[in-house]
Motif scaffolding. Structure first.
Motif, mmCIF file in Angstrom:
data_model
loop_
_atom_site.group_PDB
_atom_site.id
_atom_site.type_symbol
_atom_site.label_atom_id
_atom_site.label_comp_id
_atom_site.label_asym_id
_atom_site.label_seq_id
_atom_site.Cartn_x
_atom_site.Cartn_y
_atom_site.Cartn_z
ATOM 1 N N GLY A 294 10.592 -6.145 -20.393
ATOM 2 C CA GLY A 294 10.318 -7.543 -20.643
ATOM 3 C C GLY A 294 9.166 -8.177 -19.920
ATOM 4 O O GLY A 294 8.697 -9.244 -20.324
ATOM 5 N N SER A 295 8.669 -7.571 -18.835
ATOM 6 C CA SER A 295 7.636 -8.260 -18.066
ATOM 7 C C SER A 295 6.584 -7.274 -17.589
ATOM 8 O O SER A 295 6.868 -6.080 -17.397
ATOM 9 N N PRO A 296 5.349 -7.735 -17.373
ATOM 10 C CA PRO A 296 4.274 -6.862 -16.900
ATOM 11 C C PRO A 296 4.624 -6.217 -15.563
ATOM 12 O O PRO A 296 5.362 -6.785 -14.752
ATOM 13 N N VAL A 297 4.076 -5.025 -15.336
ATOM 14 C CA VAL A 297 4.446 -4.256 -14.143
ATOM 15 C C VAL A 297 3.244 -3.912 -13.262
ATOM 16 O O VAL A 297 3.402 -3.258 -12.234
ATOM 17 N N GLY A 298 2.047 -4.359 -13.664
ATOM 18 C CA GLY A 298 0.863 -4.009 -12.896
ATOM 19 C C GLY A 298 0.931 -4.474 -11.448
ATOM 20 O O GLY A 298 0.532 -3.759 -10.529
ATOM 21 N N GLY A 299 1.472 -5.681 -11.230
ATOM 22 C CA GLY A 299 1.569 -6.190 -9.872
ATOM 23 C C GLY A 299 2.528 -5.377 -9.029
ATOM 24 O O GLY A 299 2.276 -5.134 -7.841
ATOM 25 N N ARG A 300 3.618 -4.926 -9.632
ATOM 26 C CA ARG A 300 4.588 -4.122 -8.889
ATOM 27 C C ARG A 300 3.984 -2.774 -8.508
ATOM 28 O O ARG A 300 4.199 -2.276 -7.405
ATOM 29 N N LEU A 301 3.218 -2.185 -9.426
ATOM 30 C CA LEU A 301 2.568 -0.912 -9.105
ATOM 31 C C LEU A 301 1.575 -1.098 -7.952
ATOM 32 O O LEU A 301 1.490 -0.257 -7.051
ATOM 33 N N ALA A 302 0.837 -2.190 -7.973
ATOM 34 C CA ALA A 302 -0.130 -2.452 -6.903
ATOM 35 C C ALA A 302 0.575 -2.575 -5.555
ATOM 36 O O ALA A 302 0.071 -2.076 -4.532
ATOM 37 N N GLU A 303 1.741 -3.219 -5.518
ATOM 38 C CA GLU A 303 2.500 -3.312 -4.273
ATOM 39 C C GLU A 303 2.921 -1.937 -3.782
ATOM 40 O O GLU A 303 2.853 -1.641 -2.584
ATOM 41 N N LEU A 304 3.367 -1.078 -4.693
ATOM 42 C CA LEU A 304 3.795 0.266 -4.312
ATOM 43 C C LEU A 304 2.635 1.075 -3.748
ATOM 44 O O LEU A 304 2.780 1.784 -2.746
ATOM 45 N N VAL A 305 1.485 0.971 -4.401
ATOM 46 C CA VAL A 305 0.310 1.698 -3.919
ATOM 47 C C VAL A 305 -0.101 1.189 -2.538
ATOM 48 O O VAL A 305 -0.490 1.972 -1.660
ATOM 49 N N THR A 306 0.010 -0.104 -2.314
ATOM 50 C CA THR A 306 -0.326 -0.658 -1.002
ATOM 51 C C THR A 306 0.608 -0.110 0.077
ATOM 52 O O THR A 306 0.161 0.250 1.180
ATOM 53 N N LEU A 307 1.895 -0.011 -0.217
ATOM 54 C CA LEU A 307 2.844 0.565 0.734
ATOM 55 C C LEU A 307 2.466 2.000 1.073
ATOM 56 O O LEU A 307 2.519 2.422 2.237
ATOM 57 N N ALA A 308 2.091 2.765 0.048
ATOM 58 C CA ALA A 308 1.701 4.150 0.296
ATOM 59 C C ALA A 308 0.412 4.233 1.094
ATOM 60 O O ALA A 308 0.270 5.076 2.001
ATOM 61 N N ARG A 309 -0.519 3.344 0.816
ATOM 62 C CA ARG A 309 -1.786 3.339 1.553
ATOM 63 C C ARG A 309 -1.564 2.989 3.023
ATOM 64 O O ARG A 309 -2.220 3.545 3.914
ATOM 65 N N ASP A 310 -0.594 2.131 3.283
ATOM 66 C CA ASP A 310 -0.288 1.756 4.660
ATOM 67 C C ASP A 310 0.205 2.930 5.499
ATOM 68 O O ASP A 310 0.190 2.871 6.738
ATOM 69 N N HIS A 311 0.649 3.985 4.844
ATOM 70 C CA HIS A 311 1.120 5.183 5.555
ATOM 71 C C HIS A 311 0.120 6.330 5.468
ATOM 72 O O HIS A 311 0.480 7.495 5.643
ATOM 73 N N GLY A 312 -1.125 5.992 5.199
ATOM 74 C CA GLY A 312 -2.178 7.003 5.208
ATOM 75 C C GLY A 312 -2.486 7.613 3.870
ATOM 76 O O GLY A 312 -3.270 8.575 3.796
ATOM 77 N N GLY A 313 -1.932 7.099 2.804
ATOM 78 C CA GLY A 313 -2.198 7.642 1.482
ATOM 79 C C GLY A 313 -3.506 7.146 0.901
ATOM 80 O O GLY A 313 -3.958 6.037 1.205
ATOM 81 N N SER A 314 -4.108 7.985 0.065
ATOM 82 C CA SER A 314 -5.355 7.620 -0.613
ATOM 83 C C SER A 314 -5.109 7.606 -2.115
ATOM 84 O O SER A 314 -4.833 8.661 -2.709
ATOM 85 N N PRO A 315 -5.164 6.457 -2.771
ATOM 86 C CA PRO A 315 -4.933 6.405 -4.215
ATOM 87 C C PRO A 315 -5.958 7.257 -4.960
ATOM 88 O O PRO A 315 -7.157 7.226 -4.655
ATOM 89 N N ALA A 316 -5.479 8.035 -5.897
ATOM 90 C CA ALA A 316 -6.371 8.849 -6.720
ATOM 91 C C ALA A 316 -6.899 8.011 -7.871
ATOM 92 O O ALA A 316 -6.222 7.093 -8.341
ATOM 93 N N PRO A 317 -8.112 8.286 -8.335
ATOM 94 C CA PRO A 317 -8.644 7.509 -9.461
ATOM 95 C C PRO A 317 -7.887 7.832 -10.745
ATOM 96 O O PRO A 317 -7.296 8.899 -10.894
#
Length: 558
Positions: free
Chosen positions: A354-377
């Motif tokens: 029912g609702s867009p999920v792009g913002g939720r994905l961005a939050e998840l990626v930020t959490l992973a980046r905070d622990h040393g993760g590098s988002p892949a293109p």
């Protein structure tokens, strides 16, 4: 009532022929040349001669030429139309799809073949079969689609006069859809794709997609408490059950269909996970969901696997509930073809009806980046029905893996997978203990260094579900014994570290030693009492979950 398209095709003979000895369909099995090439790529096998004669794969026996045991029981006239003793029927219902099953089938060892395969068309047929079998001292093994990887559909006993495999594939219809309450009454024998095909026109989905989805049934999922593909929230089939209908040798159990109840212990919980030992699940009311319209995914790469674990813990405890949260350690990432330089890879996915999920994905990626993760293109934007490149590659490898396992088995390469769950405080130590101890055992058993990989398949706020893969060169003719040693060692390590013997593969016969250690004794007594009350002749899936000796004693005394 809905007659699903896949079920119609199967009855018309238009579906690809299922493999009688291995995973999936015959047309997707690896060729001899592909098996040989796969064996040469075996990690850690450099300089080690391939098993067998010059690396020639084990041949697939001609099912018509198999030496099957003599049929010990003939059906009564009233059930004869439902039963078959045809060689292919008996051969294909002898084993599940574990490594040890595939190897024995390839060797032509079908000593455990059922005497008859019975395909009930109605619930009354199921009742009639159980009545006859109870009086005739014939064991009954409930059978969905045979994808068990824990010995769940093999009858390893000579305590009965004969054995029948009770194949529910003809009971495969969606009987009723309640669109208002968003639920459906469904027969147990329906395969995953056929079920979704029947729900799709209504805009609904069960949203339960195990790796075996294409070759497993609703009844099989319920009987084994299966886990689906989704990493969080409603991933276990238990969470999707509204009520069950079960045929037992002493009567039919129909639970009340309500959204929730505090009326004593749940009758459904008695049968969920009972693996065909207490009764035969014939239908269920299942909770459904709207089909998702918004999807997005991303992958994050980590140089340190333990940092990646911490990132996943944070994600699991964030309340963001990703649909996919698969962590692949360096070996698993390399095996899946999504990383080659020792990185760990986290595959994230979100979806919503029912609702867009792009913002939720961005939050998840930020959490992973905070622990040393590098988002892949290459992550997908909100609303896309696709996945990013690494996620797509992983998914293709994930679905193809059982066929590759069969190819390795034909090359006498040991391949074992086992999954578990533990609390977060124990996860790093368990990961290192399994990889360290199993490496020693593999070296002792095979004489070679094997490969031990891990991925997290499901995550909870209080812990992950690690899934381990072991691959090592075997010795032709000794594959089963070698596999058994590795399996026993894996259960020992899990027990020592307070992890469950299985998270979603069920107990069957292969996990009985680990299950017996894990199960509380008072509960074992209660389960045994339930078995005696519901199956007094001890005919249902004997040897699974419980020792059959007590029931045998009662029969002899009678």
């Amino acid at each position: 009532m809905t007659d699903t398209g896949s079920a119609k095709a199967a009855r018309a003979g238009t579906s690809p022929l299922r493999s009688w000895w291995g995973w999936g369909t015959e047309d997707k099995a690896l060729s001899d040349a592909e098996c040989g090439a796969l064996g040469e790529l075996l990690p850690g096998a450099a300089g080690i001669p391939l098993p067998g004669a010059a690396g020639i794969p084990l041949p697939v026996p001609d099912v018509s030429a198999l030496a099957l045991p003599e049929v010990r029981v003939e059906p009564p006239a009233s059930l004869a139309a439902l039963m078959s003793a045809a060689p292919r029927d008996r051969a294909s219902h002898t084993y599940g799809k574990a490594f040890r099953d595939v190897v024995r089938a390839l060797a032509g060892d079908l000593s455990a073949a059922p005497d008859q395969v019975v395909r009930p068309r109605t619930e009354q047929d199921v009742e009639d079969v159980l009545d006859w079998a109870s009086g005739a001292d014939v064991a009954v093994v409930p059978y969905g689609a045979g994808s068990s990887v824990v010995g769940g559909v093999e009858c390893r006993t000579d305590r009965h006069r004969g054995v029948v495999s009770l194949d529910l594939s003809s009971m495969d219809r969606i009987l009723e859809i309640d669109r208002v309450s968003r639920a459906a009454r469904i027969q147990a024998g329906v395969l995953g794709p056929a079920l979704e095909d029947g729900l799709r026109p209504h805009g609904l989905t069960l949203r339960h997609f195990p790796q075996s989805f294409e070759f497993s049934t609703l009844g099989g999922w319920l009987a084994t408490r299966a886990g689906g593909h989704y990493a969080t929230l409603y991933t276990h089939i238990d969470d999707l059950v509204e009520s069950l209908r079960v045929v037992t040798p002493v009567g039919v159990s129909q639970s009340l269909r309500v959204p929730g109840s505090g009326a004593g212990p749940s009758p459904d919980r008695l049968f969920l996970g009972s693996e065909g030992t207490l009764g035969v699940i014939t239908e269920a009311w299942m909770r459904l969901q709207e089909r998702p319209r918004h999807k997005a995914s991303a992958t994050v790469v980590f140089d340190d696997v333990h940092a990646a674990m911490e990132a996943v813990r944070t994600v699991a405890q964030s309340g963001l509930h990703p649909a996919n949260c698969r962590l692949l350690d360096p070996g698993e990432a390399a095996l899946a073809g999504v990383a080659r330089s020792g990185e760990s890879v986290l595959v994230l996915g979100v979806e919503s009806a029912g609702s867009p999920v792009g913002g939720r994905l961005a939050e998840l990626v930020t959490l992973a980046r905070d622990h040393g993760g590098s988002p892949a293109p290459g992550g997908t934007a909100d609303g896309s029905s696709g996945t990013d490149g690494a996620a797509s590659t992983w998914r293709s490898a994930f679905l193809r893996m059982p066929y590759l396992r069969d190819g390795l088995a034909r090359m006498s390469v040991i391949s074992e997978t086992f999954e578990t769950a533990c609390t977060w405080d124990r996860a790093p130590e368990l990961y290192e203990a399994v990889r360290g101890r199993l490496a020693e055992v593999v070296k002792e058993v095979t004489g070679a260094d094997g490969t031990i990989n891990c991925r997290f398949t499901h995550v909870y706020p209080d812990g992950p579900a690690p899934y381990f893969t072991v691959i090592a060169p075997g010795r032709r003719g000794s594959e089963v014994a070698m596999w058994d040693e590795i399996k026993a060692a894996s259960m020992g390590v899990l027990h020592e570290h307070g992890a469950t013997v299985t998270h979603h593969h069920a107990v069957g016969r292969d996990h009985r030693p680990g299950y017996d250690r894990q199960r509380p004794e008072p509960f074992a007594l209660a389960l045994g009492a339930a078995k005696q009350a519901l199956d007094p002749a001890g005919i249902l899936n004997t040897g699974v979950l419980l020792d059959p000796a007590a029931a045998d004693g009662r029969r002899r005394a009678a």
